[in-house]
Design an enzyme around this catalytic site. Structure first.
Site, PDB file in Angstrom:
ATOM      1  N   SER A 121       0.830  -1.203   0.000  1.00  0.00           N
ATOM      2  CA  SER A 121       0.000   0.000   0.000  1.00  0.00           C
ATOM      3  C   SER A 121       0.865   1.254   0.000  1.00  0.00           C
ATOM      4  O   SER A 121       1.721   1.412  -0.865  1.00  0.00           O
ATOM      5  CB  SER A 121      -0.931  -0.057   1.221  1.00  0.00           C
ATOM      6  OG  SER A 121      -1.914   0.927   1.115  1.00  0.00           O
TER       7      SER A 121
ATOM      8  N   ASP B 239     -10.409  -4.207  -4.747  1.00  0.00           N
ATOM      9  CA  ASP B 239      -9.654  -3.514  -3.695  1.00  0.00           C
ATOM     10  C   ASP B 239     -10.278  -2.136  -3.546  1.00  0.00           C
ATOM     11  O   ASP B 239     -10.146  -1.287  -4.420  1.00  0.00           O
ATOM     12  CB  ASP B 239      -8.175  -3.416  -4.110  1.00  0.00           C
ATOM     13  CG  ASP B 239      -7.332  -2.707  -3.074  1.00  0.00           C
ATOM     14  OD1 ASP B 239      -7.914  -2.143  -2.118  1.00  0.00           O
ATOM     15  OD2 ASP B 239      -6.097  -2.722  -3.213  1.00  0.00           O
TER      16      ASP B 239
ATOM     17  N   HIS C  50      -7.612  -5.560   0.009  1.00  0.00           N
ATOM     18  CA  HIS C  50      -6.447  -4.702  -0.005  1.00  0.00           C
ATOM     19  C   HIS C  50      -5.245  -5.356   0.668  1.00  0.00           C
ATOM     20  O   HIS C  50      -4.145  -4.803   0.640  1.00  0.00           O
ATOM     21  CB  HIS C  50      -6.789  -3.375   0.697  1.00  0.00           C
ATOM     22  CG  HIS C  50      -5.709  -2.354   0.615  1.00  0.00           C
ATOM     23  ND1 HIS C  50      -5.206  -1.887  -0.580  1.00  0.00           N
ATOM     24  CD2 HIS C  50      -5.024  -1.709   1.589  1.00  0.00           C
ATOM     25  CE1 HIS C  50      -4.255  -0.991  -0.337  1.00  0.00           C
ATOM     26  NE2 HIS C  50      -4.132  -0.868   0.964  1.00  0.00           N
TER      27      HIS C  50
END
Lengths: 443, 265
Positions: free
Chosen positions: B95, B217, B245
């Site tokens: 991320s 996601d 995610h």
């Protein structure tokens, strides 16, 4: 078994990857949908507000997967129409014997009022923290006292200003710590007289090391919402700089008065002597020339903005009345010497007189050859200033027949008023004049 | 330099010619990698650590000025790579930390072997012609959501999370406070994470890079992956057969396989 549709909470069963498999009627209603088929297969996060989606995917889902449960998470549901409902979410992962997650069970409880209350609590906590930070980082000393003036809070600036740590003074009457008896009584009277209103005063406060600190303080009552007095807050400012500035202004005023009195005395003396030693026809011209010399000294002093004057600047100023050709015949040479105002005044007048004499009778007059000139030079040796005025190229020099005011200015007046010594020698080539003086504390 | 290893609770495991540095993302800590590590440690040396302010890092060192941008975290990563004297490691960032890895790789140049980005996003906020997925208002609302959980986090959440007596290894991890952060730091890091825009840094990354995406996601829309391969010099996009995610938690096998395939060619 109880009918799950009657439970006043939204119940959801999800697949391990958090997709909706089943919901009860409450959940369906809260999600703003008509039939269960609209929801099955969709990710649970799709029932949440955009912020809630981020929070669910970054926090809640990882926790469910790793820890197996979450509790009392504040979130917002959002219907397709955009209507939002604040909820608390509990979640539990169901695992098989091997530990693999087989389902996620979620329960949503309506929690709007509680969330509002909690947000208000948080807002107040942040406010309180903000005020604490404000007081802590204030550059002014801030003293927080109870209704009896006993110290409750004492910020870093107060510690810096008065030298006491907060723990040392906590619980004591701040006026006893910082103020003398008289001041303490005074502020007490003020407090009584103004009946709880703000008190503003100046005082000489005591530092922990015994020294004095000039301060201005401003005490205001702290009231609660119902008007009850909780204590006082006193802001104390160090006003030593302001006091020093006021002191300087006072001293400058006195100095101005003193100087102008001196000036008048000098002008009076010049007027009297010039009248005595000149004809009524010459008086105005000679007198005003001498006043100009005086004025030049004054403006030099003003330009330097202090009461010390550079000797070179003084000499240049007093030779300034010569025209260019004559000025070129005068050399000025010497190290940097700083003169006090008094010496500068009299030495300046003397240099002016010497230059007008040279112009009338000496090295810059008709009596001198073209090569005639003046060398003004000085030395500083062991704190002793020796200034020479040496004229050359004068034909037939003779000492003046009578001692006029001019010669008093370059002689006895200069000697007496500056505590120096003057010698004047009228040699064949011109006047050789010397001024010597021990300089106080100057190098 | 050993300070930095302590400050971030740096852990090393596994053995192999190549080293993977795994960097957790926003929200949790290095334990997020626990399911992936067993699948990779027989072939690779693996380094994990906690971003400062998270997990078992030295929270007292969290400086809001230093960490006002991802640069502070990137400097920490550079320091860790340097302290361990790693030879061209592969930086694996999840991320937002894919951006931290990018910044560090851009600084370290050839001293980094490759970059793996798990569900990366150079900007979570939409811009003209770029779909990040969120509007600035959504991010403000996220900060409010964090606030709404502020009181809960600090009191009720902790004991509730501790209560798993049947799984003692979980208890151990809980004392390391999984997904728990000081609420002020969490709020600050959220703001830094979701307001950052590192599109230019990603576009300048010269290293071989793997971009791993999942379906569904909600944090990173599919368009982001396309944008990255179109704008990065040497990026390869792989869409996992996975959703959400955090594939390294939910789909560790798929995640590990994709990384291995990328590295072994």
């Amino acid at each position: 078994m109880h009918d799950p549709d009657l439970i006043p909470a939204g119940i959801v069963r999800c697949s391990p990857d958090a997709r909706i498999e089943a919901v009860n009627a409450t959940m369906l209603r809260w999600a703003g949908r008509e039939s269960v088929s609209e929801l099955t297969g969709r990710p649970f996060y799709s029932l949440l507000s955009p912020a809630g989606r981020i929070y669910f995917e970054t926090h809640i889902r990882p926790m469910l997967q790793v820890e197996g449960h979450v509790q009392e998470i504040a979130l917002e549901l959002q219907t397709p129409g955009g209507e939002r409902r604040r909820i608390y979410l509990n979640g539990q992962a169901e695992r098989d014997e091997g530990g693999a997650i087989t389902a996620l069970h979620l329960a949503c409880f309506s929690g709007g009022h509680r969330q509002s209350y909690e947000r208000e609590l948080l807002r107040q906590r942040r406010d309180a923290e903000g005020y604490v930070a404000l007081v802590k980082s204030s550059a002014d000393a801030i003293i927080n006292t109870d209704v009896d003036h006993r110290i409750v809070g004492w910020n870093a600036a107060a510690q810096a200003l008065f030298g006491y740590a907060e723990a040392k003074v906590a619980g004591r009457d701040w006026r006893e710590v910082l103020l003398d008896g008289a001041d303490a009584r005074g502020s007490d009277e003020n407090a009584v007289r103004s009946d709880g209103d703000a008190v503003r005063a100046e005082a000489e406060a005591r530092h922990a090391n015994g020294s004095r600190v000039a301060v201005e303080y401003h005490s205001s009552p702290i009231m609660d919402g119902s008007g009850d007095r909780l204590g006082m807050v006193t802001v104390v400012r160090d006003i030593r700089e302001r006091r020093a500035a006021e002191e300087t202004i006072r001293a400058l005023n006195q100095e101005v008065v003193h100087r102008s009195k001196n000036q008048f005395a000098v002008i009076q003396a010049i007027a009297r002597s010039t009248a005595r030693h000149s004809s009524p026809y010459d008086f105005v011209e000679i007198f005003s020339n001498r006043l100009n010399a005086l004025a030049r000294n004054m403006s030099l002093l003003e330009m330097q903005a202090s009461s010390a004057l550079e000797l070179r600047a003084l000499a240049d100023a007093q030779l300034d009345h010569l025209d260019e050709g004559l000025r070129a015949r005068v050399s000025v040479d010497g190290p940097s010497v700083s003169l006090d105002e008094h010496t500068a005044l009299y030495l300046g007048l003397a240099l002016f007189e010497l230059s007008t004499n040279a112009l009338k009778y000496g090295a810059l007059s008709q009596n001198a050859r073209e090569s005639g000139g003046v060398a003004v030079s000085w030395t500083m040796d062991g704190g002793e200033l020796a200034l020479d005025w040496v004229e050359t190229g004068v034909r037939g020099v003779s000492a003046p027949s009578r001692a006029g005011f001019g010669s008093r200015l370059t002689g006895v007046l200069l000697e007496r008023s500056t505590n120096g010594a003057v010698s004047a020698d009228y040699r064949p080539g011109g006047l050789v004049w010397r001024y010597e003086r021990k300089m106080k504390g100057e190098s | 330099m050993t300070d930095v290893l302590q400050r971030h609770d740096v852990r090393t495991t596994g053995a192999g010619d190549r080293t993977l540095v795994l960097i957790h993302g926003y929200g949790c800590d290095k334990t997020m990698w626990d399911a992936v590590i067993p699948l990779l440690q027989s072939d690779y040396r693996i380094v994990t650590y906690d971003l400062l302010g998270c997990g078992a890092s030295d929270i007292s060192q969290y400086d809001k000025t230093r960490y006002a941008t991802l640069d502070g975290h990137a400097s920490d990563l550079v320091d860790i790579v340097t302290a361990l004297e790693l030879d061209r490691p592969v930086l694996v960032g999840h991320s937002v930390s894919a951006m931290t890895a990018t910044l560090a790789a851009n600084r370290l140049g050839e001293r980094v072997g490759a970059v793996v980005m798990v569900c990366p996003s150079p900007s979570f906020i939409n811009h003209d012609g770029y779909v990040g997925g969120f509007e600035p208002e959504d991010i403000d609302a996220l900060l409010e959501t964090l606030d709404a959980n502020y009181l809960g986090w600090s009191s009720e959440m902790a004991p509730a999370m501790m209560g798993t007596p049947d799984k003692p290894e979980h208890c151990e991890r809980l004392t390391n406070s999984f997904c728990q952060a000081d609420p002020d730091i969490a709020r600050h890091f959220a703001r830094v994470t979701f307001r950052a825009d590192h599109r230019a840094d990603v576009a300048a990354l010269p290293h071989d890079a793997l971009v791993l995406q999942c379906r569904d996601d909600v944090i990173v829309p599919e368009q982001v992956g396309a944008w990255m391969t179109a704008n990065m010099p040497a990026a390869k996009l792989v869409t996992l057969d996975a959703t959400g995610h955090c594939p390294h938690i939910s789909y560790p096998r798929e995640t590990a396989d994709a990384i291995r395939q990328f590295l072994e060619g």
